[in-house]
Design an enzyme around this catalytic site. Structure first.
Site, PDB file in Angstrom:
ATOM      1  CE  LYS A  24      -4.523   1.239   0.281  1.00  0.00           C
ATOM      2  NZ  LYS A  24      -5.567   0.455  -0.162  1.00  0.00           N
ATOM      3  CG  ASP A  48      -7.273   3.434  -0.867  1.00  0.00           C
ATOM      4  OD1 ASP A  48      -7.893   2.739  -0.875  1.00  0.00           O
ATOM      5  OD2 ASP A  48      -7.337   4.153   0.037  1.00  0.00           O
TER       6      ASP A  48
HETATM    7  P1  NDP Z   1     -13.124   7.860  -2.425  1.00  0.00           P
HETATM    8  O1  NDP Z   1     -12.165   8.977  -2.404  1.00  0.00           O
HETATM    9  O2  NDP Z   1     -13.646   7.687  -4.012  1.00  0.00           O
HETATM   10  O3  NDP Z   1     -14.376   8.098  -1.795  1.00  0.00           O
HETATM   11  C1  NDP Z   1     -14.129   8.219  -0.330  1.00  0.00           C
HETATM   12  C2  NDP Z   1     -15.403   8.620   0.308  1.00  0.00           C
HETATM   13  O4  NDP Z   1     -15.167   8.410   1.758  1.00  0.00           O
HETATM   14  C3  NDP Z   1     -15.814   9.805   0.134  1.00  0.00           C
HETATM   15  O5  NDP Z   1     -17.060  10.104   0.204  1.00  0.00           O
HETATM   16  C4  NDP Z   1     -15.038  10.758   1.335  1.00  0.00           C
HETATM   17  O6  NDP Z   1     -15.776  11.867   1.455  1.00  0.00           O
HETATM   18  C5  NDP Z   1     -15.249   9.493   2.396  1.00  0.00           C
HETATM   19  N1  NDP Z   1     -14.361   9.884   3.508  1.00  0.00           N
HETATM   20  C6  NDP Z   1     -12.896   9.596   3.165  1.00  0.00           C
HETATM   21  N2  NDP Z   1     -12.364   9.985   4.458  1.00  0.00           N
HETATM   22  C7  NDP Z   1     -13.133  10.346   5.068  1.00  0.00           C
HETATM   23  C8  NDP Z   1     -13.103  10.534   6.751  1.00  0.00           C
HETATM   24  N3  NDP Z   1     -12.146  10.565   7.463  1.00  0.00           N
HETATM   25  N4  NDP Z   1     -14.693  10.757   7.544  1.00  0.00           N
HETATM   26  C9  NDP Z   1     -15.542  10.624   6.638  1.00  0.00           C
HETATM   27  N5  NDP Z   1     -15.636  10.233   5.322  1.00  0.00           N
HETATM   28  C10 NDP Z   1     -14.497  10.128   4.577  1.00  0.00           C
HETATM   29  O7  NDP Z   1     -12.366   6.460  -2.303  1.00  0.00           O
HETATM   30  P2  NDP Z   1     -12.893   4.957  -2.337  1.00  0.00           P
HETATM   31  O8  NDP Z   1     -14.387   4.910  -2.591  1.00  0.00           O
HETATM   32  O9  NDP Z   1     -12.115   4.424  -3.344  1.00  0.00           O
HETATM   33  O10 NDP Z   1     -12.709   4.315  -0.963  1.00  0.00           O
HETATM   34  C11 NDP Z   1     -13.325   4.101   0.286  1.00  0.00           C
HETATM   35  C12 NDP Z   1     -12.741   3.246   0.940  1.00  0.00           C
HETATM   36  O11 NDP Z   1     -13.027   1.826   0.253  1.00  0.00           O
HETATM   37  C13 NDP Z   1     -11.295   3.133   1.688  1.00  0.00           C
HETATM   38  O12 NDP Z   1     -11.293   2.563   2.745  1.00  0.00           O
HETATM   39  C14 NDP Z   1     -10.751   2.239   0.697  1.00  0.00           C
HETATM   40  O13 NDP Z   1      -9.419   2.138   1.273  1.00  0.00           O
HETATM   41  C15 NDP Z   1     -11.592   1.243   0.282  1.00  0.00           C
HETATM   42  N6  NDP Z   1     -11.368   0.247  -0.702  1.00  0.00           N
HETATM   43  C16 NDP Z   1     -11.213   0.791  -1.859  1.00  0.00           C
HETATM   44  C17 NDP Z   1     -10.974   0.354  -2.989  1.00  0.00           C
HETATM   45  C18 NDP Z   1     -11.394   0.864  -4.492  1.00  0.00           C
HETATM   46  O14 NDP Z   1     -11.095  -0.150  -5.461  1.00  0.00           O
HETATM   47  N7  NDP Z   1     -11.260   1.986  -4.686  1.00  0.00           N
HETATM   48  C19 NDP Z   1     -10.594  -1.291  -3.014  1.00  0.00           C
HETATM   49  C20 NDP Z   1     -10.878  -1.792  -1.529  1.00  0.00           C
HETATM   50  C21 NDP Z   1     -11.109  -0.729  -0.514  1.00  0.00           C
HETATM   51  P3  NDP Z   1     -14.977  13.211   1.223  1.00  0.00           P
HETATM   52  O15 NDP Z   1     -15.474  13.555  -0.141  1.00  0.00           O
HETATM   53  O16 NDP Z   1     -15.698  14.290   2.114  1.00  0.00           O
HETATM   54  O17 NDP Z   1     -13.348  13.111   1.472  1.00  0.00           O
END
Ligand code: NDP
Length: 451
Positions: free
Chosen positions: A130, A170
């Site tokens: 990562k 991510d």
């Molecule tokens: P994105 O950047 O597309 O979206 C992240 C979302 O989570 C946004 O809505 C963001 O809100 C919110 N968020 C981020 N940090 C916080 C926080 N500290 N408190 C509250 N809300 C928060 O990321 P992904 O959808 O790709 O990833 C989301 C999760 O899924 C992560 O844990 C990631 O590790 C996991 N994941 C992702 C994969 C992928 O293929 N993309 C694969 C496997 C796991 P805001 O816009 O306000 O920041």
């Protein structure tokens, strides 16, 4: 007495805490796995004497580097970048890159540790890694993001490669950022190889990679409900996040006849009692991704919905919950509230979104609870398929990939069932995922001797 892993769980965790002072997320992730693995290893001397758990909980290497870039006003900005290469016993290191101000070495070490088990569970040959930076993409211009990505890759390129370490996206890293990083890698090395996944379709990307994590988390839910002879038709879902994983999880739930009630971002959550249908999901995708908007603006577009500033959605009654935002966003009390309000299944789209108290609450209540390392593995699985397509220089069709994703999620469910089924038929998915993932990596490590 020989120096072996023959210590109890508390002694082992004391050592982990001492060696990783000020790294709470990493310690938490190791604790969650160690709780299950200690029991499994009890009568397996070969793992003890080879110190396998101790070795998996010590990354192969952590690379930390300075990333300098120039903002639009001509100021020099300095960020920190990392790549954590946790374990490559079963394949090249593989795992995403995160750009978020909350990124620390501890967060990336926990993610790389989790990734090692998750990747093993997919059945594909991928190790765990990562990376990321404390760079905050919010409020930055497209040019600033490009310059940052180029600077980040100018150091990272020497540590990665198609057979060494293959990063992906991510939080804060989507197709656009992968494009800038891939462009810089190609420019520096003069090589067009599958060194990153999540690429655009025109330049080596795979169909359904974008959708895979969210869709996979819902396929996993389907598999869990199938053990009770039920499906998702008519069931209500509470989802956190509004990024890639959250919106695609919502989309698949709607396609399978469920009703999505909430989405969120770091500002709060929206509750739409009418249900967030495909048209509304499309609006959220465009709003959050292309317009870089906030979820609170949803209520201006759809006035029946309400916005709850600074809150998480776990108080809304539902049949199933999908935390899809970030780590430790669902705490012990939230878990108890969900259970009290009738929630019967939880599928984690995010990595480690539930804290240890929450995990214990779900397990004690014996609801269907899938940890992220099992339920969100669809994304990295399709990344693995992207690597295969790059190596073969070919592209599979969408329906072939959809079927492969479904099969992989069913395979992960089966492995969890195999190692997690308890007396009375209850499936402890946390235990199942931890043991199945651990066993595959541990057995490969045993084959290599002491390296
Ligand atoms: P994105 O950047 O597309 O979206 C992240 C979302 O989570 C946004 O809505 C963001 O809100 C919110 N968020 C981020 N940090 C916080 C926080 N500290 N408190 C509250 N809300 C928060 O990321 P992904 O959808 O790709 O990833 C989301 C999760 O899924 C992560 O844990 C990631 O590790 C996991 N994941 C992702 C994969 C992928 O293929 N993309 C694969 C496997 C796991 P805001 O816009 O306000 O920041």
């Amino acid at each position: 007495m020989a120096v072996t892993d023959h210590v109890n769980l508390n002694q082992f965790m004391e050592g982990v805490k001492k060696r990783n002072a000020y790294q709470p997320e990493f310690v938490q992730a190791v604790q969650e796995v160690a709780e299950d693995i200690f029991e499994f290893m009890e009568d397996k001397e070969e793992y003890h004497s080879a110190q396998i758990l101790r070795r998996i909980a010590e990354p192969d290497r952590v690379v930390s580097f300075r990333v300098c870039w120039e903002d639009d006003a001509g100021n020099i900005r300095v960020q920190r970048g990392w790549r954590v290469q946790n374990n490559n016993a079963i394949g090249p290191y593989k795992g995403g890159i995160r750009f978020h101000p909350s990124v620390t070495e501890s967060v990336l070490k926990f993610l790389a540790f989790e990734q090692t088990f998750k990747n093993a569970l997919t059945g594909l040959p991928m190790g765990g890694g990562k990376g990321g930076s404390n760079f905050n993409p919010k409020g930055k211009s497209v040019r600033e993001i490009m310059r940052f990505c180029q600077s980040f890759m100018t150091e990272l390129y020497r540590h990665i490669g198609a057979d060494i370490d293959v990063p992906a996206g991510d939080i804060g890293v989507g197709g656009r950022e992968i494009g800038y990083m891939f462009g810089q890698y190609k420019r520096i090395t003069n090589q067009f190889t599958g060194v990153l996944t999540g690429k655009g379709l025109e330049w080596g990307g795979s169909l359904i990679r974008t959708e895979a994590t969210g869709y996979g988390a819902v396929y996993f839910l389907e598999n869990m409900f199938a053990t009770k002879d039920e499906n998702l038709e008519g069931k209500t879902a509470v989802i956190s996040g509004s990024g890639n994983v959250a919106t695609h999880a919502a989309e698949k739930i709607v396609q399978l006849g469920g009703k999505v009630l909430t989405l969120s971002d770091s500002g709060g959550f929206i509750h739409d009692p009418d249900g967030i249908d495909q048209e509304k999901i499309d609006w959220v995708k465009t709003h959050k991704t292309h317009r870089r908007g906030r979820i609170e603006e949803y209520v201006e577009e759809y006035p029946n919905a309400t916005f709850h500033a600074g809150k998480t959605p776990w108080g809304v009654a539902c049949d199933m919950a999908l935390p899809c935002a970030t780590q430790n966003e669902l705490l012990g009390d939230d878990a108890k509230t969900l259970i009290k309000n009738g929630c019967r299944a939880v599928s984690e789209g995010a990595n480690m979104p539930t804290d240890l108290d929450g995990v214990h609450a779900f397990k004690d209540a014996r609801i269907l609870y899938a940890p992220g390392k099992a339920s969100n593995a669809g994304g990295v699985a399709v990344s693995g398929l992207e690597m295969s397509q790059n190596s073969e220089r070919r592209s599979w069709k969408e329906d072939e990939l959809q079927q492969m994703l479904k099969d992989i999620m069913a395979g992960i469910h089966k492995r969890c069932e195999e190692y997690g089924t308890q007396e009375g038929g209850y499936i402890d998915y946390v235990k199942g995922a931890n043991i199945a993932g651990f066993k595959k990596v541990a057995d490969a490590m045993l084959a290599f001797g002491v390296v």
